[in-house]
Design an enzyme around this catalytic site. Structure first.
Site, PDB file in Angstrom:
ATOM      1  N   ALA A  24      81.820  64.786   5.867  1.00 41.44           N
ATOM      2  CA  ALA A  24      82.298  63.592   5.164  1.00 41.44           C
ATOM      3  C   ALA A  24      83.653  63.106   5.663  1.00 41.44           C
ATOM      4  O   ALA A  24      83.960  61.914   5.568  1.00 41.44           O
ATOM      5  CB  ALA A  24      82.364  63.870   3.662  1.00 41.44           C
ATOM      6  N   ILE A 103      75.032  60.777   5.468  1.00 38.78           N
ATOM      7  CA  ILE A 103      73.833  59.945   5.300  1.00 38.78           C
ATOM      8  C   ILE A 103      74.205  58.464   5.367  1.00 38.78           C
ATOM      9  O   ILE A 103      73.514  57.620   4.798  1.00 38.78           O
ATOM     10  CB  ILE A 103      73.113  60.269   3.976  1.00 38.78           C
ATOM     11  CG1 ILE A 103      74.065  60.118   2.773  1.00 38.78           C
ATOM     12  CG2 ILE A 103      72.511  61.679   4.014  1.00 38.78           C
ATOM     13  CD1 ILE A 103      73.378  60.234   1.421  1.00 38.78           C
ATOM     14  N   HIS A 119      70.967  66.500   6.560  1.00 38.71           N
ATOM     15  CA  HIS A 119      70.809  66.302   5.115  1.00 38.71           C
ATOM     16  C   HIS A 119      69.872  65.132   4.823  1.00 38.71           C
ATOM     17  O   HIS A 119      69.905  64.550   3.744  1.00 38.71           O
ATOM     18  CB  HIS A 119      72.177  66.083   4.450  1.00 38.71           C
ATOM     19  CG  HIS A 119      72.977  67.339   4.335  1.00 38.71           C
ATOM     20  ND1 HIS A 119      74.289  67.353   3.922  1.00 38.71           N
ATOM     21  CD2 HIS A 119      72.656  68.636   4.572  1.00 38.71           C
ATOM     22  CE1 HIS A 119      74.742  68.599   3.929  1.00 38.71           C
ATOM     23  NE2 HIS A 119      73.764  69.391   4.328  1.00 38.71           N
ATOM     24  N   CYS A 130      51.783  58.606  -1.780  1.00 37.88           N
ATOM     25  CA  CYS A 130      50.870  58.222  -0.701  1.00 37.88           C
ATOM     26  C   CYS A 130      51.268  58.741   0.682  1.00 37.88           C
ATOM     27  O   CYS A 130      50.431  58.724   1.601  1.00 37.88           O
ATOM     28  CB  CYS A 130      50.768  56.696  -0.614  1.00 37.88           C
ATOM     29  SG  CYS A 130      50.180  55.888  -2.102  1.00 37.88           S
ATOM     30  N   CYS A 168      55.890  50.893  -2.947  1.00 38.98           N
ATOM     31  CA  CYS A 168      54.798  51.151  -2.020  1.00 38.98           C
ATOM     32  C   CYS A 168      53.855  49.955  -2.000  1.00 38.98           C
ATOM     33  O   CYS A 168      53.456  49.444  -3.059  1.00 38.98           O
ATOM     34  CB  CYS A 168      54.057  52.417  -2.455  1.00 38.98           C
ATOM     35  SG  CYS A 168      52.607  52.812  -1.459  1.00 38.98           S
ATOM     36  N   THR A 209      84.575  68.644   8.203  1.00 41.02           N
ATOM     37  CA  THR A 209      83.768  69.463   7.303  1.00 41.02           C
ATOM     38  C   THR A 209      84.468  70.785   7.062  1.00 41.02           C
ATOM     39  O   THR A 209      85.041  71.377   7.985  1.00 41.02           O
ATOM     40  CB  THR A 209      82.351  69.701   7.862  1.00 41.02           C
ATOM     41  OG1 THR A 209      81.648  70.611   7.005  1.00 41.02           O
ATOM     42  CG2 THR A 209      82.380  70.268   9.278  1.00 41.02           C
ATOM     43  N   LEU A 251      92.101  63.939  12.022  1.00 46.32           N
ATOM     44  CA  LEU A 251      91.092  63.396  12.926  1.00 46.32           C
ATOM     45  C   LEU A 251      91.565  62.141  13.641  1.00 46.32           C
ATOM     46  O   LEU A 251      91.366  61.999  14.852  1.00 46.32           O
ATOM     47  CB  LEU A 251      89.822  63.071  12.132  1.00 46.32           C
ATOM     48  CG  LEU A 251      88.862  64.216  11.864  1.00 46.32           C
ATOM     49  CD1 LEU A 251      87.927  63.865  10.706  1.00 46.32           C
ATOM     50  CD2 LEU A 251      88.061  64.535  13.113  1.00 46.32           C
TER      51      LEU A 251
END
Length: 262
Positions: A24, A103, A119, A130, A168, A209, A251
């Site tokens: 993150a 994500i 993840h 389905c 769907c 992380t 960073l």
């Protein structure tokens, strides 16, 4: 730029198989909040409930209403200096793959082609009644989401932004993103791909992380067991700091330095 950053760039340049593991922290630079940090989502919202798979199946609207901005408003977020520099490193052949716990799709947006999302990913949405979630995972890795009949992120995001639920086309059931929710196992194929990259790596960059959540935290240990080196850049200490060739705290400055050398 300090001498240590120059030495890091030399290490990256001389590596035969460099990979990156990201968390993150690389996306907080893009304005995306993490879960457990000092300004994390746990401070003011029930993130565990939002991403609880049993609750999703009881009331999927709760997930979609609470993730409207957090997940489906990601087109408003720009890649950070970390994302763009990792993209440049891959384009120049200096980085083989990015393994990410995130994500937010920002590594792809930043220019990386080989991104392993351990993840899960909102790139694909599938019907739990389905469609096979494992097939959705395979389609994400293969880049065949639409061809395999899964809903792509952009289409789902447009629906969610209208205040509706993605459904769907066959049974009208509510689709689920191929994100790993609490209560679900990590995507098998993505985790296997990550472990393969880790075993091949003679250098792994561990970025943003704290290496406290398994099995993701075990990935760099594979690199170490196979004789590779690790570099850790994180604003907090990690359990593997003593094994790292270099440790940095910030960073942004490090990747600005690397960018100046590319």
């Amino acid at each position: 730029m300090d001498e240590k950053t120059s030495e890091l760039f030399s290490l990256i340049s001389s590596a035969k198989h460099c990979t990156a593991l990201t968390g993150a922290g690389v996306s907080t630079l893009s304005g995306i909040r993490d879960f457990r940090g000092k300004n994390g989502l746990y401070k003011d919202m029930d993130a565990e409930k939002i991403f609880d798979v049993s609750y999703f199946f009881r009331d999927p609207s709760f997930y979609y209403s609470h993730s409207k901005d957090m997940i489906y408003g990601l087109e408003q977020k720009d890649p950070s200096i970390v994302h763009t520099v990792l993209g440049k490193l891959e384009a120049r052949g200096l980085l083989k793959a990015v393994i990410t716990q995130n994500i937010d799709l920002l590594h792809t947006k930043g220019g990386n082609k080989k991104v392993i999302e351990i993840h899960g990913s909102p790139q694909a949405h599938y019907c739990p009644a389905c469609q096979d979630p494992a097939a959705a995972e395979e389609a994400i890795l293969a880049g065949t989401i639409k061809e395999k009949g899964f809903m792509e992120f952009d289409e789902a995001a447009a629906i969610v932004q209208r205040g509706e639920l993605p459904r769907c086309k066959k049974c009208s059931g509510v689709l689920k993103p191929a994100i790993t929710f609490f209560g679900e196992s990590l995507p098998v194929h993505a985790l296997a791909a990550a472990e393969k990259e880790a075993a091949a790596a003679d250098l792994m960059l561990i970025l943003g992380t704290s290496l406290t959540v398994f099995p993701a935290a075990g990935v760099p240990r594979i690199t170490l067991r196979h004789g590779g080196k690790i570099v850790i850049i994180n604003d907090m200490e990690t359990p593997l700091d003593s094994y790292a060739a270099f440790c940095f705290k910030d960073l942004g400055p490090v990747f600005e330095g690397i960018d100046s050398l590319l």
